[in-house]
Scaffold this motif. Sequence first.
Motif, PDB file in Angstrom:
ATOM      1  N   ARG A  99       1.069  -1.406  -0.054  1.00  0.00           N
ATOM      2  CA  ARG A  99      -0.032   0.092  -0.172  1.00  0.00           C
ATOM      3  C   ARG A  99       1.129   1.496  -0.022  1.00  0.00           C
ATOM      4  O   ARG A  99       0.252   1.850  -0.819  1.00  0.00           O
ATOM      5  CB  ARG A  99      -1.111   0.053   1.313  1.00  0.00           C
ATOM      6  N   LEU A 100       1.944   1.126   0.510  1.00  0.00           N
ATOM      7  CA  LEU A 100       2.533   2.275   0.699  1.00  0.00           C
ATOM      8  C   LEU A 100       3.125   2.385  -0.839  1.00  0.00           C
ATOM      9  O   LEU A 100       3.383   3.844  -1.511  1.00  0.00           O
ATOM     10  CB  LEU A 100       4.421   1.857   0.958  1.00  0.00           C
ATOM     11  N   LEU A 160       0.392   3.968  -2.671  1.00  0.00           N
ATOM     12  CA  LEU A 160       0.689   5.451  -2.795  1.00  0.00           C
ATOM     13  C   LEU A 160       1.460   6.633  -3.243  1.00  0.00           C
ATOM     14  O   LEU A 160       1.515   7.243  -3.458  1.00  0.00           O
ATOM     15  CB  LEU A 160       0.116   6.225  -1.232  1.00  0.00           C
ATOM     16  N   VAL A 199       0.020   6.776  -6.939  1.00  0.00           N
ATOM     17  CA  VAL A 199      -0.282   8.183  -7.316  1.00  0.00           C
ATOM     18  C   VAL A 199      -0.280  10.050  -6.558  1.00  0.00           C
ATOM     19  O   VAL A 199      -0.698  10.327  -7.247  1.00  0.00           O
ATOM     20  CB  VAL A 199      -2.175   7.198  -6.486  1.00  0.00           C
ATOM     21  N   PHE A 200       0.608   8.928  -5.665  1.00  0.00           N
ATOM     22  CA  PHE A 200       1.187  10.868  -4.874  1.00  0.00           C
ATOM     23  C   PHE A 200       2.352  11.104  -6.349  1.00  0.00           C
ATOM     24  O   PHE A 200       2.825  12.745  -6.255  1.00  0.00           O
ATOM     25  CB  PHE A 200       1.964  10.472  -3.720  1.00  0.00           C
ATOM     26  N   THR A 243      -4.670   8.694 -12.328  1.00  0.00           N
ATOM     27  CA  THR A 243      -5.066  10.234 -11.865  1.00  0.00           C
ATOM     28  C   THR A 243      -5.833  10.671 -12.086  1.00  0.00           C
ATOM     29  O   THR A 243      -6.209  11.600 -11.384  1.00  0.00           O
ATOM     30  CB  THR A 243      -3.848  10.799 -10.515  1.00  0.00           C
ATOM     31  N   HIS A 301      -5.641  14.434  -3.260  1.00  0.00           N
ATOM     32  CA  HIS A 301      -4.824  14.354  -2.539  1.00  0.00           C
ATOM     33  C   HIS A 301      -5.867  13.381  -1.238  1.00  0.00           C
ATOM     34  O   HIS A 301      -5.242  12.648  -0.480  1.00  0.00           O
ATOM     35  CB  HIS A 301      -3.563  14.848  -1.360  1.00  0.00           C
ATOM     36  N   PHE A 315      -7.651   9.685  -2.077  1.00  0.00           N
ATOM     37  CA  PHE A 315      -6.041   8.895  -2.140  1.00  0.00           C
ATOM     38  C   PHE A 315      -6.259   8.947  -1.127  1.00  0.00           C
ATOM     39  O   PHE A 315      -6.305   7.573  -0.950  1.00  0.00           O
ATOM     40  CB  PHE A 315      -4.559   9.191  -2.746  1.00  0.00           C
ATOM     41  N   ASP A 316      -5.740   9.387   0.183  1.00  0.00           N
ATOM     42  CA  ASP A 316      -5.790   9.295   1.829  1.00  0.00           C
ATOM     43  C   ASP A 316      -7.556   8.392   1.433  1.00  0.00           C
ATOM     44  O   ASP A 316      -7.299   7.309   2.607  1.00  0.00           O
ATOM     45  CB  ASP A 316      -6.001  10.447   2.386  1.00  0.00           C
ATOM     46  N   PHE A 353      -7.081   4.829   0.730  1.00  0.00           N
ATOM     47  CA  PHE A 353      -6.366   4.164   1.434  1.00  0.00           C
ATOM     48  C   PHE A 353      -6.777   3.533   2.440  1.00  0.00           C
ATOM     49  O   PHE A 353      -6.802   2.580   2.685  1.00  0.00           O
ATOM     50  CB  PHE A 353      -5.492   5.318   0.994  1.00  0.00           C
ATOM     51  N   PRO A 410      -1.992   1.207  -9.303  1.00  0.00           N
ATOM     52  CA  PRO A 410      -2.373   2.432  -8.864  1.00  0.00           C
ATOM     53  C   PRO A 410      -3.442   3.085  -9.315  1.00  0.00           C
ATOM     54  O   PRO A 410      -4.540   3.826  -8.726  1.00  0.00           O
ATOM     55  CB  PRO A 410      -1.182   2.970  -9.291  1.00  0.00           C
ATOM     56  N   TYR A 429      -6.170   2.926  -6.594  1.00  0.00           N
ATOM     57  CA  TYR A 429      -6.057   3.921  -5.369  1.00  0.00           C
ATOM     58  C   TYR A 429      -7.271   5.463  -6.742  1.00  0.00           C
ATOM     59  O   TYR A 429      -6.993   6.184  -6.320  1.00  0.00           O
ATOM     60  CB  TYR A 429      -5.161   4.264  -4.860  1.00  0.00           C
TER      61      TYR A 429
END
Length: 410
Positions: free
Chosen positions: A21-22, A25, A28-29, A40, A89, A92-93, A96, A132, A135
């Motif tokens: 999962r890291l 992230l 996507v970031f 995205t 952002h 995405f959070d 998650f 990704p 997410y």
Amino acid sequence: MEISSTRRFPVWLLVTWGVTRLALLLFVFKVWVFPGPDVTTDVSVIYHGWYETLRTGSFPHHDVTWQYPPAAALAILSPALLPFADYAHAFFDLVFLADLAVFCLLQYAGLRPGRSLRGAWMWTVGVALLGPTVYARYDVMVTAVAVAALLAGTRHPRVMGVLAGFGAMVKVWPVLLLAGALRSKAWIAAAVTAGGLAVAFALTMPGAFSFLTFQRDRGTEVESLGSLVFHVARRYGWEGEVRLNYGSVEFLGPYVDWVSGAALFLSVIAFGWLLLWRLRVRHMTPPAIADAAFVAVLVFTVTSRVISPQYMVWLVGLAAVCLCFRGSRMTVPAVLILAACLATVLEFPVYFGDVVASDPLGVTLLFVRNGLLVAATVTAARQLWLGTVTQPAPTVPPQASRTHESLAPS
């Protein structure tokens, strides 16, 4: 993948989930760059545009890409819960957190007596394989509701019905969770919940049901089972084209309506088979309730005119619930779904350009992915039929029967 003792904390499962999962992230970031087109943009451009319209109290009913039931507005508006972050952002959070909720539910269920952690592993690995894109869509949020509904369904049919009804008003497909619900409580709760939400949105926000027209007018998407006809036909001079249409890349041109009609016919056949199964069911067990939901969503996904990569999240989540039960018959279909997830991330986004161009690599990946889905569908449907229709109901030992009678209230 299974932990031998239910009392032992599944450290490796937690570590694997955290590391994967890291990575998602970071992709996507855009700390890391994933191969293929930027997945995205749906969030930063399309979802954000809908968000601005929804904030005014109206649905984007003039936008043909809005093809979702009215409660989908809640998912699109959810980034407002994190006002300290920009829209993408925050989205995405929240996805998650929804992913984490599913993982915790599956882990909790798997650690109960008589259950298995295979479901938590299925979710951990399956979502990671999809890359990704997971997410960058709101499907994880819907799947979280579906997973909670199925896990509650064995003991609390009304809770299952409420969650299924709510999920259906977010993205339709969770209504299929009720395929194995034999108690009327679940159906009534689902109908009341969905009906109440429908009325509330219709009275408060214009354009709540415009999505029905837009869904009706969709064509054959380039990743669907029916699209394989045109991918091959393009090699032999088919005169149609590939174009962004109604929010997805679709085939347009001669005979597309025929193939879309054939897909609809297959969906009707699938519904007929499910109805026949319901009429022939001889016994149902808690694992069979989850198995039936998985099969129902699987057959309608495969026969759809559209098989977008995010649809795989639904199948991974429902297969994970099945594997939480030791008595589930869906082990082989679940493995096929995992293999299809790997093929999916290769066809989108990694080699999506080859898919759109109908190049040999792209077409091969589609044949593999869709072939795996068909194999999973046939296998799962057969196992469901064998487990609930063909095999006789388990007999209760005389001693257990006497014990039950002795405990029965007079």
